[in-house]
Scaffold this motif. Structure first.
Motif, PDB file in Angstrom:
ATOM      1  N   MET A 292       0.845  -1.187   0.000  1.00  0.00           N
ATOM      2  CA  MET A 292       0.000   0.000   0.000  1.00  0.00           C
ATOM      3  C   MET A 292       0.885   1.244   0.000  1.00  0.00           C
ATOM      4  O   MET A 292       1.820   1.336   0.787  1.00  0.00           O
ATOM      5  CB  MET A 292      -0.911  -0.012   1.235  1.00  0.00           C
ATOM      6  CG  MET A 292      -1.956   1.079   1.238  1.00  0.00           C
ATOM      7  SD  MET A 292      -3.115   0.885   2.617  1.00  0.00           S
ATOM      8  CE  MET A 292      -4.159   2.302   2.314  1.00  0.00           C
ATOM      9  N   LYS A 293       0.578   2.188  -0.876  1.00  0.00           N
ATOM     10  CA  LYS A 293       1.410   3.382  -1.030  1.00  0.00           C
ATOM     11  C   LYS A 293       0.696   4.618  -0.473  1.00  0.00           C
ATOM     12  O   LYS A 293      -0.520   4.701  -0.457  1.00  0.00           O
ATOM     13  CB  LYS A 293       1.727   3.611  -2.504  1.00  0.00           C
ATOM     14  CG  LYS A 293       2.533   2.491  -3.151  1.00  0.00           C
ATOM     15  CD  LYS A 293       2.819   2.803  -4.612  1.00  0.00           C
ATOM     16  CE  LYS A 293       3.624   1.691  -5.268  1.00  0.00           C
ATOM     17  NZ  LYS A 293       3.915   1.984  -6.700  1.00  0.00           N
ATOM     18  N   PHE A 294       1.506   5.566  -0.012  1.00  0.00           N
ATOM     19  CA  PHE A 294       0.970   6.863   0.385  1.00  0.00           C
ATOM     20  C   PHE A 294       2.036   7.922   0.140  1.00  0.00           C
ATOM     21  O   PHE A 294       3.227   7.620   0.005  1.00  0.00           O
ATOM     22  CB  PHE A 294       0.519   6.861   1.851  1.00  0.00           C
ATOM     23  CG  PHE A 294       1.636   6.756   2.847  1.00  0.00           C
ATOM     24  CD1 PHE A 294       2.164   7.894   3.464  1.00  0.00           C
ATOM     25  CD2 PHE A 294       2.179   5.515   3.182  1.00  0.00           C
ATOM     26  CE1 PHE A 294       3.198   7.795   4.375  1.00  0.00           C
ATOM     27  CE2 PHE A 294       3.205   5.411   4.114  1.00  0.00           C
ATOM     28  CZ  PHE A 294       3.723   6.554   4.698  1.00  0.00           C
ATOM     29  N   VAL A 295       1.613   9.173   0.082  1.00  0.00           N
ATOM     30  CA  VAL A 295       2.507  10.287  -0.216  1.00  0.00           C
ATOM     31  C   VAL A 295       2.686  11.139   1.032  1.00  0.00           C
ATOM     32  O   VAL A 295       1.718  11.470   1.723  1.00  0.00           O
ATOM     33  CB  VAL A 295       1.948  11.153  -1.362  1.00  0.00           C
ATOM     34  CG1 VAL A 295       2.882  12.338  -1.638  1.00  0.00           C
ATOM     35  CG2 VAL A 295       1.765  10.314  -2.618  1.00  0.00           C
ATOM     36  N   ALA A 296       3.932  11.479   1.343  1.00  0.00           N
ATOM     37  CA  ALA A 296       4.265  12.361   2.456  1.00  0.00           C
ATOM     38  C   ALA A 296       5.116  13.511   1.933  1.00  0.00           C
ATOM     39  O   ALA A 296       5.723  13.421   0.863  1.00  0.00           O
ATOM     40  CB  ALA A 296       5.002  11.594   3.543  1.00  0.00           C
ATOM     41  N   PHE A 297       5.143  14.584   2.709  1.00  0.00           N
ATOM     42  CA  PHE A 297       5.912  15.773   2.324  1.00  0.00           C
ATOM     43  C   PHE A 297       6.824  16.174   3.478  1.00  0.00           C
ATOM     44  O   PHE A 297       6.499  15.944   4.650  1.00  0.00           O
ATOM     45  CB  PHE A 297       4.970  16.933   1.972  1.00  0.00           C
ATOM     46  CG  PHE A 297       3.964  16.592   0.912  1.00  0.00           C
ATOM     47  CD1 PHE A 297       4.266  16.758  -0.438  1.00  0.00           C
ATOM     48  CD2 PHE A 297       2.714  16.090   1.262  1.00  0.00           C
ATOM     49  CE1 PHE A 297       3.336  16.438  -1.416  1.00  0.00           C
ATOM     50  CE2 PHE A 297       1.774  15.778   0.286  1.00  0.00           C
ATOM     51  CZ  PHE A 297       2.083  15.951  -1.052  1.00  0.00           C
ATOM     52  N   GLU A 298       7.957  16.771   3.145  1.00  0.00           N
ATOM     53  CA  GLU A 298       8.888  17.222   4.173  1.00  0.00           C
ATOM     54  C   GLU A 298       8.267  18.369   4.970  1.00  0.00           C
ATOM     55  O   GLU A 298       7.582  19.229   4.422  1.00  0.00           O
ATOM     56  CB  GLU A 298      10.200  17.670   3.531  1.00  0.00           C
ATOM     57  CG  GLU A 298      10.980  16.527   2.902  1.00  0.00           C
ATOM     58  CD  GLU A 298      12.328  16.984   2.369  1.00  0.00           C
ATOM     59  OE1 GLU A 298      12.725  18.132   2.685  1.00  0.00           O
ATOM     60  OE2 GLU A 298      12.974  16.199   1.656  1.00  0.00           O
ATOM     61  N   ARG A 299       8.540  18.362   6.280  1.00  0.00           N
ATOM     62  CA  ARG A 299       8.016  19.408   7.170  1.00  0.00           C
ATOM     63  C   ARG A 299       9.200  20.143   7.779  1.00  0.00           C
ATOM     64  O   ARG A 299      10.047  19.548   8.446  1.00  0.00           O
ATOM     65  CB  ARG A 299       7.137  18.763   8.257  1.00  0.00           C
ATOM     66  CG  ARG A 299       6.613  19.723   9.303  1.00  0.00           C
ATOM     67  CD  ARG A 299       5.463  19.092  10.093  1.00  0.00           C
ATOM     68  NE  ARG A 299       5.840  17.856  10.764  1.00  0.00           N
ATOM     69  CZ  ARG A 299       6.159  17.766  12.053  1.00  0.00           C
ATOM     70  NH1 ARG A 299       6.171  18.860  12.816  1.00  0.00           N
ATOM     71  NH2 ARG A 299       6.477  16.601  12.592  1.00  0.00           N
ATOM     72  N   ALA A 300       9.230  21.455   7.560  1.00  0.00           N
ATOM     73  CA  ALA A 300      10.376  22.246   8.008  1.00  0.00           C
ATOM     74  C   ALA A 300      10.229  22.684   9.459  1.00  0.00           C
ATOM     75  O   ALA A 300      11.193  22.667  10.221  1.00  0.00           O
ATOM     76  CB  ALA A 300      10.548  23.469   7.104  1.00  0.00           C
TER      77      ALA A 300
END
Length: 227
Positions: free
Chosen positions: A1-9
């Motif tokens: 199962m895939k999901f998308v995450a983003f960098e958090r500054a």
């Protein structure tokens, strides 16, 4: 199962609160050879993913900045009363390192068992999941348990089922835990014989008899008194 995450500054209570107000969920990825990394995810997509069993018990593919890595869900923090995910933790997976994970049981064919079909029993699920140790490649999505051979009053123990290849149970001190038990319902219970209440009736009649004789003797005494 895939999901998308983003960098958090940014991090901190204020930054996380502002992030949630924009429909994002703060999180962190740790473990493996890399350093812990702050991430953020789309809240609505995450909310729907958390409703799926596979998201909790299988290795996930996380797309972060165009790079894909394998991770496991380790912790989720929910709001006390709102339908809101406040924070989420993931752990990176090393293909050569064994991991501990809770795997759900899928019980099948209970309705075909003698206990349920003919003996009016209810199957009581004592355990719904099992803590296991295995390599990431051997981690099963679930463990299927066939209950077709279950009989009245019988309990099925862990030692009586076959675990997937490469999977070892982590029992935390329990030698052979019970997975399910077949419990007899009221409809299937044998009727107990009724108490012999009628047997006491003759004694009661015997006690009542003298009273009738006493009443019958009363007119005779009155007749003598008149003479």
């Amino acid at each position: 199962m895939k999901f998308v995450a983003f960098e958090r500054a940014k991090q901190g209570t204020g930054a996380s609160r502002r992030l949630r107000n924009t429909g994002k969920t703060p999180g962190i990825v740790y473990g493996g050879e890399g350093q812990p990394q702050l991430i953020e995810l789309d809240h609505n997509a995450l909310w729907h993913a958390l409703k799926k069993e596979t998201f909790h018990s299988t290795i996930l593919e996380m797309d972060l900045g165009g790079n894909t890595s394998k991770v496991l869900l380790r912790d989720v923090q929910y709001h006390p009363f709102k339908p809101l995910v406040q924070h989420i933790d993931f752990q990176r997976v090393d293909a050569k390192t064994k991991l501990h994970m809770k795997v759900p049981f899928h019980y099948v064919n209970a309705e075909e068992s003698q206990a349920v079909k003919f003996e009016h029993c209810v199957v009581n699920h004592v355990m719904s999941e099992l803590d296991v140790s295995c390599l990431p490649g051997d981690l099963p999505e679930f463990i299927e348990v066939d209950l077709s051979g279950l009989k009245k009053g019988q309990s099925l123990h862990l030692s009586e089922i076959k675990l997937p290849k490469g999977v070892t149970p982590v029992l935390h001190g329990k030698k052979d835990p019970v997975l399910v038990s077949a419990v007899v319902t009221g409809a299937g219970a044998e009727e107990t014989p009724a108490a012999d209440a009628p047997a006491a009736a003759p004694a009661a009649d015997a006690k009542a008899a003298p009273a009738k004789d006493a009443k019958a003797a009363a007119p005779a005494k009155d007749a003598k008194a008149k003479k």
